[in-house]
Motif scaffolding. Sequence first.
Motif, PDB file in Angstrom:
ATOM      1  N   SER A 229       0.840  -1.192   0.000  1.00 59.01           N
ATOM      2  CA  SER A 229       0.000   0.000   0.000  1.00 59.01           C
ATOM      3  C   SER A 229       0.878   1.245   0.000  1.00 59.01           C
ATOM      4  O   SER A 229       1.084   1.906   1.016  1.00 59.01           O
ATOM      5  N   VAL A 230       1.411   1.567  -1.167  1.00 60.91           N
ATOM      6  CA  VAL A 230       2.302   2.702  -1.344  1.00 60.91           C
ATOM      7  C   VAL A 230       2.265   3.122  -2.805  1.00 60.91           C
ATOM      8  O   VAL A 230       2.137   2.292  -3.699  1.00 60.91           O
ATOM      9  N   GLY A 231       2.328   4.425  -3.058  1.00 59.39           N
ATOM     10  CA  GLY A 231       2.295   4.898  -4.438  1.00 59.39           C
ATOM     11  C   GLY A 231       2.726   6.344  -4.545  1.00 59.39           C
ATOM     12  O   GLY A 231       2.839   7.055  -3.539  1.00 59.39           O
ATOM     13  N   LEU A 232       2.957   6.782  -5.769  1.00 60.90           N
ATOM     14  CA  LEU A 232       3.396   8.148  -6.052  1.00 60.90           C
ATOM     15  C   LEU A 232       2.182   8.985  -6.444  1.00 60.90           C
ATOM     16  O   LEU A 232       1.441   8.622  -7.359  1.00 60.90           O
ATOM     17  N   SER A 233       1.969  10.088  -5.748  1.00 54.19           N
ATOM     18  CA  SER A 233       0.785  10.911  -5.994  1.00 54.19           C
ATOM     19  C   SER A 233       0.954  11.808  -7.213  1.00 54.19           C
ATOM     20  O   SER A 233       2.022  12.384  -7.423  1.00 54.19           O
ATOM     21  N   LYS A 234      -0.115  11.929  -7.983  1.00 53.87           N
ATOM     22  CA  LYS A 234      -0.168  12.894  -9.084  1.00 53.87           C
ATOM     23  C   LYS A 234      -1.016  14.103  -8.705  1.00 53.87           C
ATOM     24  O   LYS A 234      -1.175  15.024  -9.506  1.00 53.87           O
ATOM     25  N   TYR A 235      -1.563  14.084  -7.475  1.00 54.16           N
ATOM     26  CA  TYR A 235      -2.567  15.072  -7.102  1.00 54.16           C
ATOM     27  C   TYR A 235      -2.175  15.843  -5.845  1.00 54.16           C
ATOM     28  O   TYR A 235      -1.349  15.390  -5.055  1.00 54.16           O
ATOM     29  N   PHE A 236      -2.837  16.993  -5.671  1.00 51.15           N
ATOM     30  CA  PHE A 236      -2.845  17.699  -4.397  1.00 51.15           C
ATOM     31  C   PHE A 236      -4.184  17.389  -3.746  1.00 51.15           C
ATOM     32  O   PHE A 236      -5.238  17.589  -4.335  1.00 51.15           O
ATOM     33  N   GLY A 237      -4.134  16.855  -2.511  1.00 56.11           N
ATOM     34  CA  GLY A 237      -5.388  16.514  -1.868  1.00 56.11           C
ATOM     35  C   GLY A 237      -5.208  16.142  -0.416  1.00 56.11           C
ATOM     36  O   GLY A 237      -4.092  16.130   0.124  1.00 56.11           O
ATOM     37  N   ALA A 238      -6.330  15.855   0.234  1.00 57.78           N
ATOM     38  CA  ALA A 238      -6.349  15.464   1.642  1.00 57.78           C
ATOM     39  C   ALA A 238      -6.325  13.939   1.739  1.00 57.78           C
ATOM     40  O   ALA A 238      -7.005  13.249   0.970  1.00 57.78           O
ATOM     41  N   VAL A 239      -5.546  13.432   2.694  1.00 57.69           N
ATOM     42  CA  VAL A 239      -5.401  11.984   2.849  1.00 57.69           C
ATOM     43  C   VAL A 239      -5.577  11.584   4.316  1.00 57.69           C
ATOM     44  O   VAL A 239      -5.476  12.406   5.217  1.00 57.69           O
ATOM     45  N   SER A 240      -5.799  10.314   4.518  1.00 59.94           N
ATOM     46  CA  SER A 240      -5.992   9.764   5.861  1.00 59.94           C
ATOM     47  C   SER A 240      -4.814  10.080   6.773  1.00 59.94           C
ATOM     48  O   SER A 240      -3.657  10.091   6.343  1.00 59.94           O
ATOM     49  N   PRO A 241      -5.078  10.304   8.046  1.00 66.42           N
ATOM     50  CA  PRO A 241      -3.998  10.570   9.017  1.00 66.42           C
ATOM     51  C   PRO A 241      -3.019   9.408   9.173  1.00 66.42           C
ATOM     52  O   PRO A 241      -1.924   9.614   9.696  1.00 66.42           O
ATOM     53  N   VAL A 242      -3.399   8.190   8.752  1.00 63.35           N
ATOM     54  CA  VAL A 242      -2.484   7.053   8.899  1.00 63.35           C
ATOM     55  C   VAL A 242      -1.472   6.988   7.754  1.00 63.35           C
ATOM     56  O   VAL A 242      -0.582   6.153   7.761  1.00 63.35           O
ATOM     57  N   TYR A 243      -1.601   7.892   6.780  1.00 63.81           N
ATOM     58  CA  TYR A 243      -0.664   7.905   5.659  1.00 63.81           C
ATOM     59  C   TYR A 243       0.556   8.762   5.987  1.00 63.81           C
ATOM     60  O   TYR A 243       0.469   9.743   6.727  1.00 63.81           O
ATOM     61  N   TYR A 244       1.705   8.384   5.408  1.00 58.90           N
ATOM     62  CA  TYR A 244       2.906   9.203   5.445  1.00 58.90           C
ATOM     63  C   TYR A 244       3.154   9.724   4.030  1.00 58.90           C
ATOM     64  O   TYR A 244       3.003   8.988   3.052  1.00 58.90           O
ATOM     65  N   MET A 245       3.545  10.981   3.931  1.00 59.79           N
ATOM     66  CA  MET A 245       3.948  11.575   2.664  1.00 59.79           C
ATOM     67  C   MET A 245       5.443  11.870   2.706  1.00 59.79           C
ATOM     68  O   MET A 245       5.918  12.501   3.651  1.00 59.79           O
ATOM     69  N   LEU A 246       6.173  11.410   1.693  1.00 63.18           N
ATOM     70  CA  LEU A 246       7.618  11.584   1.654  1.00 63.18           C
ATOM     71  C   LEU A 246       8.036  12.294   0.379  1.00 63.18           C
ATOM     72  O   LEU A 246       7.481  12.037  -0.698  1.00 63.18           O
ATOM     73  N   TYR A 247       9.021  13.197   0.505  1.00 63.44           N
ATOM     74  CA  TYR A 247       9.599  13.846  -0.667  1.00 63.44           C
ATOM     75  C   TYR A 247      11.116  13.834  -0.506  1.00 63.44           C
ATOM     76  O   TYR A 247      11.650  13.594   0.576  1.00 63.44           O
ATOM     77  N   THR A 248      11.843  14.092  -1.587  1.00 64.54           N
ATOM     78  CA  THR A 248      13.308  13.971  -1.552  1.00 64.54           C
ATOM     79  C   THR A 248      13.937  15.124  -0.785  1.00 64.54           C
ATOM     80  O   THR A 248      13.539  16.281  -0.941  1.00 64.54           O
ATOM     81  N   ARG A 249      14.923  14.798   0.017  1.00 66.27           N
ATOM     82  CA  ARG A 249      15.657  15.835   0.748  1.00 66.27           C
ATOM     83  C   ARG A 249      16.496  16.667  -0.215  1.00 66.27           C
ATOM     84  O   ARG A 249      16.580  17.896  -0.078  1.00 66.27           O
ATOM     85  N   ASN A 250      17.119  15.998  -1.180  1.00 68.37           N
ATOM     86  CA  ASN A 250      17.881  16.685  -2.230  1.00 68.37           C
ATOM     87  C   ASN A 250      16.951  16.913  -3.419  1.00 68.37           C
ATOM     88  O   ASN A 250      16.444  15.961  -4.014  1.00 68.37           O
TER      89      ASN A 250
END
Length: 431
Positions: free
Chosen positions: A92-113
């Motif tokens: 249960s993991v994927g790359l988002s194409k959208y801006f939106g609201a998600v469940s509090p149990v989800y983590y969102m990650l982006y690159t530090r660099n």
Amino acid sequence: MARVMKDSGVEWIGQIPEGWNVKRLKLLLVERKEINNPIKTNFILSLTNSRGVIPYSEKGDVGNKSKDDLTGYKLAYPNDIVLNSMNVIIGSVGLSKYFGAVSPVYYMLYTRNKKDSISFYNYIFQTQEFQNSLRGYGNGILEIRMRIQMSKLNTVLLPTIDSEQQHKIANYLDIKCCKIDEIIEKEKEVIEKLKAYKQSLITEVVTKGLNPDVVMKDSGVEWIGEVPNHWLVGRVKDCTIKIGSGKTPKGGADVYSDEGVLFIRSQNVYSTGLKLDEATYISEEIDTTMKGTRVYFGDVLLNITGGSIGRSCIYTNKENHANVNQHVCIIRVNEHCCARYMNYFWISNVGKVSIDIYQSGANREGMNFEQIANTTIPVPNIIEQEQISNYLDEKCSKIERLIKQKEQVIEKLTEYKKSLIYECVTGKREV
């Protein structure tokens, strides 16, 4: 010239090329902790194992329902890796194409660099090897519902290479995976066409017979249409000596075991036959107290409640009888009816329409014995029923073999895709 490989020091990664490194997730990816309070969007996103991040409106009636109050939701941005902290180990993991609201149990990650490729790291998250490596990090009772704290996820080791190579690998995988997915989709389309053809064939033969030149008459039933002039149009009860179902043994789950008398439930009944991968059994002593609900060779089994309502098959074990619970109806035919013909009737569109009509009122979750008994059925003579059943057995068997072949192709392509991703993101395949 073969590349020089080295031990990564991480079991799931294995060997990596010289020039590659292994780093903790927190040094490569950052958690986005933005909350939708005050409300910045009412566009809700959902995360699925098969489709990744999709609009909640496209999810359908599956899984948890969204809340009316969105202030407790988190925010996901385009090109965020979105993962379910409770289900990441089952994909249960994927790359988002959208801006939106998600469940509090989800983590969102982006690159530090900012130069790094988020797609490269998303592909790492897609590998079964990585997902399996997370077992043991979570807190919970069920393995597939173990919540992994972000503090633990930050310590996970990931393979990495310079930004340019990351983008090169991700682009390569985008192209390759897209081609594989296109082939898989075409194979799935063929499977659906084969299933539709099989359904159409069964319906045609059950209602029209095998002789294309036979004189026809109106059956008097809209969804059956015309039938051969010499056929009868009767009720299921005219063709049977028993219509009934079973019951759940007293004692709850403790009465079930891994051996004894097969106990059939609705999840075992499919139009292609009984599926007994996770079969349940009861003792002979309990079976003796349930003699009236025994299932014998040639009985037609029809699911009469729940989401699997209408699925039917024949009990084909000549050696041993079985027993059945209250969600499955036993239809035992008389000497004027062929069990296989009766089963094909329920599988046909005519049988399905009959069931849909019974469910059109308040009783949407089940059928009763009176409805089953009074269902209208075309009735050729017993010899013709046997001929129809033999014909359909042969034709449907060929169609099922073709479907199985297509499913095997999809399985092999899916495994190849997984292997390809793993080899690329760990440097075992040079891109």
